[in-house]
Design a protein around this motif. Structure first.
Motif, PDB file in Angstrom:
ATOM      1  N   SER A   3       0.829  -1.202   0.000  1.00 25.77           N
ATOM      2  CA  SER A   3       0.000   0.000   0.000  1.00 25.77           C
ATOM      3  C   SER A   3       0.869   1.260   0.000  1.00 25.77           C
ATOM      4  N   GLN A   6       2.395   1.634  -3.416  1.00 29.77           N
ATOM      5  CA  GLN A   6       1.396   2.145  -4.347  1.00 29.77           C
ATOM      6  C   GLN A   6       1.199   3.651  -4.174  1.00 29.77           C
ATOM      7  N   HIS A  10       1.834   6.412  -7.062  1.00 30.60           N
ATOM      8  CA  HIS A  10       0.778   7.347  -7.469  1.00 30.60           C
ATOM      9  C   HIS A  10       1.291   8.784  -7.394  1.00 30.60           C
ATOM     10  N   GLU A  16      -0.285   1.882 -10.862  1.00 31.84           N
ATOM     11  CA  GLU A  16      -0.456   0.863  -9.825  1.00 31.84           C
ATOM     12  C   GLU A  16       0.736  -0.096  -9.718  1.00 31.84           C
ATOM     13  N   ALA A  17       1.029  -0.480  -8.491  1.00 26.18           N
ATOM     14  CA  ALA A  17       1.967  -1.579  -8.252  1.00 26.18           C
ATOM     15  C   ALA A  17       1.136  -2.852  -8.170  1.00 26.18           C
ATOM     16  N   GLU A  18       1.539  -3.873  -8.870  1.00 24.96           N
ATOM     17  CA  GLU A  18       0.794  -5.125  -8.861  1.00 24.96           C
ATOM     18  C   GLU A  18       1.333  -6.109  -7.829  1.00 24.96           C
ATOM     19  N   ALA A  33      -1.371  -7.622  -5.187  1.00 19.24           N
ATOM     20  CA  ALA A  33      -2.609  -6.874  -5.013  1.00 19.24           C
ATOM     21  C   ALA A  33      -3.774  -7.709  -5.520  1.00 19.24           C
ATOM     22  N   GLU A  36      -8.478  -3.114  -4.281  1.00 21.43           N
ATOM     23  CA  GLU A  36      -8.138  -2.036  -3.355  1.00 21.43           C
ATOM     24  C   GLU A  36      -8.344  -2.456  -1.901  1.00 21.43           C
TER      25      GLU A  36
END
Length: 69
Positions: A3, A6, A10, A16-18, A33, A36
């Motif tokens: 999180s 991410q 951003h 997005e980071a996967e 991920a 959300e």
């Protein structure tokens, strides 16, 4: 942890980071991920097959997304 990564991405407008891989002398951790606020985590003692673990966790996250969907 994912999180926070991410949020940083951003802020820098990278999207997005996967997934995230963390390595330690005795442990590898893979975080994927799901959607959300939801993440799948796999922690493995070394030696392990990190590539196979990443593939399996990506598949599990995809199935969780579908199930939650």
């Amino acid at each position: 942890v994912l999180s926070h990564v991410q949020s940083l991405l951003h802020t820098l407008h990278f999207g997005e980071a996967e997934s995230l891989c963390l390595t330690h002398a005795n442990l590898d951790i893979v975080i994927e991920a799901v959607q959300e606020g939801y993440y799948a985590l796999l922690a493995m003692e070394k030696p392990c097959y990190l590539g196979k673990a990443k593939c399996a966790l990506k598949t599990a996250a995809r199935l969780l997304r579908k199930e939650m969907g």
